[in-house]
Design an enzyme around this catalytic site. Sequence first.
Site, mmCIF file in Angstrom:
data_model
loop_
_atom_site.group_PDB
_atom_site.id
_atom_site.type_symbol
_atom_site.label_atom_id
_atom_site.label_comp_id
_atom_site.label_asym_id
_atom_site.label_seq_id
_atom_site.Cartn_x
_atom_site.Cartn_y
_atom_site.Cartn_z
ATOM 1 N N GLU A 322 0.829 -1.214 0.000
ATOM 2 C CA GLU A 322 0.000 0.000 0.000
ATOM 3 C C GLU A 322 0.860 1.259 0.000
ATOM 4 O OE1 GLU A 322 -2.935 -0.066 3.124
ATOM 5 O OE2 GLU A 322 -4.127 -1.585 2.103
ATOM 6 N N GLU A 414 -6.157 -7.352 -1.157
ATOM 7 C CA GLU A 414 -6.521 -7.237 0.266
ATOM 8 C C GLU A 414 -7.828 -6.473 0.390
ATOM 9 O OE1 GLU A 414 -3.463 -5.748 3.075
ATOM 10 O OE2 GLU A 414 -5.085 -4.574 3.988
HETATM 11 C C1 IDC Z 1 -3.370 -3.972 10.285
HETATM 12 C C2 IDC Z 1 -3.677 -5.144 11.186
HETATM 13 C C3 IDC Z 1 -3.389 -4.755 12.612
HETATM 14 C C4 IDC Z 1 -1.975 -4.257 12.728
HETATM 15 C C5 IDC Z 1 -1.705 -3.154 11.741
HETATM 16 C C6 IDC Z 1 -0.228 -2.819 11.798
HETATM 17 O O1 IDC Z 1 -5.003 -5.556 10.987
HETATM 18 O O2 IDC Z 1 -3.563 -5.862 13.482
HETATM 19 O O3 IDC Z 1 -1.751 -3.760 14.022
HETATM 20 O O4 IDC Z 1 -2.047 -3.557 10.435
HETATM 21 O O5 IDC Z 1 0.230 -2.057 10.768
HETATM 22 C C7 IDC Z 1 -4.257 -2.188 5.597
HETATM 23 C C8 IDC Z 1 -2.925 -2.816 5.662
HETATM 24 C C9 IDC Z 1 -2.869 -3.845 6.755
HETATM 25 C C10 IDC Z 1 -3.665 -3.423 7.975
HETATM 26 C C11 IDC Z 1 -5.131 -3.349 7.556
HETATM 27 C C12 IDC Z 1 -6.083 -3.023 8.691
HETATM 28 O O6 IDC Z 1 -2.505 -3.366 4.433
HETATM 29 O O7 IDC Z 1 -1.507 -4.045 7.083
HETATM 30 O O8 IDC Z 1 -3.528 -4.409 8.953
HETATM 31 N N1 IDC Z 1 -5.246 -2.365 6.491
HETATM 32 O O9 IDC Z 1 -5.813 -1.766 9.252
HETATM 33 N N2 IDC Z 1 -4.679 -1.322 4.695
HETATM 34 C C13 IDC Z 1 -5.914 -0.925 5.016
HETATM 35 C C14 IDC Z 1 -6.307 -1.581 6.159
#
Ligand code: IDC
Length: 496
Positions: A322, A414
Site C-alpha cells: 500500500e 486485500e
Molecule cells: C493492520 C492489522 C493490525 C496491525 C496493523 C499494523 O489488521 O492488526 O496492528 O495492520 O500495521 C491495511 C494494511 C494492513 C492493515 C489493515 C487493517 O494493508 O496491514 O492491517 N489495512 O488496518 N490497509 C488498510 C487496512
Amino acid sequence: MTSIPRPSRRSLFAASAVGALALATAALLPSTNAMAATGCSVTYTTNSWQGGFTANITIQNLGDPVNQWTLGFTFPNSGQRVDQGWSATYQQSGSAVTAKNLDYNGTLGTGASTTIGFNGSWTSANPNPTAFTLNGTACTGSVPTTPPTTPPRTTPPPTTPPPTTPPPTTAPPTSPPPTTPPPTGTPAGINGQLRVCGVNLCNQYGKPIQLRGMSTHGLQWFANCYNDASLDALANDWQADLLRISMYVQEQGYETNPTGFTNQVNTLVDKASARGMYALIDFHTLTPGDPMYNLDRAKTFFASVSARNAGKKNVIYEITNEPNGVSWSTIKNYADQVIPVIRANHPEAVILVGTRGWSSLGISESGNSDEIVNNPVSASNIMYTFHFYAASHKDNYRNEVQRAAARIPLFVTEFGTVTYTGDGAVDTASSTAWLDLLDRLKISYANWTYSDANEGSASFKSGTCASGQYAGTANLTSSGNFMRNRIRTPDNFPTS
Ligand code: IDC
C-alpha cells in the site's frame, strides 16, 4: 545467506587457508568428490543497473557424480562484490569468489545442473567473469547435445523409441527444491500458469478466471496460524484458490531478519503449492508509504524468492502492498526497477503493482485510475491492485473500480469486511455488494485475514491457532463465517 566480509589481510589469509584445507581433504574423500577431466560448464547471466546487479549461475557437472562442490571465479573489476547470495554459501577475498553448495544441492550427477545466484554491487564497470572452476577443475566443457540424464519431470518414459529431436519440455527447473506439479483437480492443477489477457486474469486455456482466497496476517506476529492443519482447512474446507503471504517489511518484519523471513515465505509457498493453491507473495510495505524507501530490500528479496520459486506455475508476486503519500510516478518508477529483477528469474509470472492512496487506485488521496491509464507501468503481464474495507469504502469506490476494470487489469489483493482499521463489525450489506461486483467482473481477491488476531477482520476467534482447530465453523468469527461461505462455492474454472 552469508554476508561477505570486506577484504582484509586477515580474511585473505583465512580464505586461502580454507582453500588449502579443502584441497587436502578432497584427496582423501571417495572418488565421487573428484571431477573428471571433462569438468563442467557454467552459464553466468546478469541483470545490471547503476551500481548493482543480480547474477544467476547455472552449473552443469560434466564429470563424475559429486556430492559436494565449490564453484570458483574471479571478478574482472576490483569494485565488484557479492552482497547477498542464495542457494550457496559465498566467500569473497579481493576479487576471488567461491560459492559452496548447501545441503540440498550438493549432489550433482553426471550431466546434472543446478542454479545459484546473488545480488552484487559494482563501482566503475560490471563485466562478467569468464573463467570458472568446480572443485578446482576448470569449467571448459561445452553443454552436451544429449538431454540431461535427469528425466523431464512431467513426461513419463515413452514406450516407443524416443524421437531423434529432444522432447519439447519446459526448461529444467532453475532452482531447487525440485518442483512437483500442483495436485490434479486443485485450483492450480486445473488453471496452471496464469497470464494477464486484456483486463482479465486468464488460465492456461486463455480463459478469464477469478481466484478467491485469504491473506495471512503479518508473519512476524501470527506464524503459529500457518501450518499444515490451517492450510488443509483453507484448501479443503474453505475450498480457497489462493493464499496471500503477507510479509511485512517494517514493524519487526523483513528488515530485521531478511534470511529468516525469506525462508518463512518460501515454506508457505511450498505449503500452498502442495495443496494446489496459488501463492501470492506480498511485500507488505505500509509505513513508510514511499516504496522507494524499501527499493534495495525489494530487489534483494524478489531476486531471491523469484530464483527459488522460478519453476512453479502457481506463484504470483505483489511488489508493494500500500503505497501512500507518494505520486503514481514514484510508484511506477519503483515498479520499473523491481519488475525486471523478478522477470530475470521467473519470466512468465504475473506481477501485481500497488496503487496510490493505500492501493485505492488513488481515490483515498483524491485521485482516480486515470493517472494509471495515462501512464501505465512499462511491462506486460502485470495487474494493478485495489484494496477496500467494506464498512469504510462504499459506492464512490465501487463506481471507480467498475470504471477502472474496463480499462486496466485489477486484482484485489486485500480487503476487509470491516472498517479500514481492521476492526469493528462486519458490514454485511457493503461486503456483499463488493463481492457481487468482484464476482461479476471476475476480479480475484484475498480477504484480510486468515488469523486469530483480536480484531473484527480476523476469521478465527482469538486463541484458535493455539488450539489447532481450524476446519468447520466452531472457531469462526462473523467475518470468518461470511468469507468461508463466499469462498467455498464452486469455482467452475474453464478447462478448455
Ligand atoms: C493492520 C492489522 C493490525 C496491525 C496493523 C499494523 O489488521 O492488526 O496492528 O495492520 O500495521 C491495511 C494494511 C494492513 C492493515 C489493515 C487493517 O494493508 O496491514 O492491517 N489495512 O488496518 N490497509 C488498510 C487496512
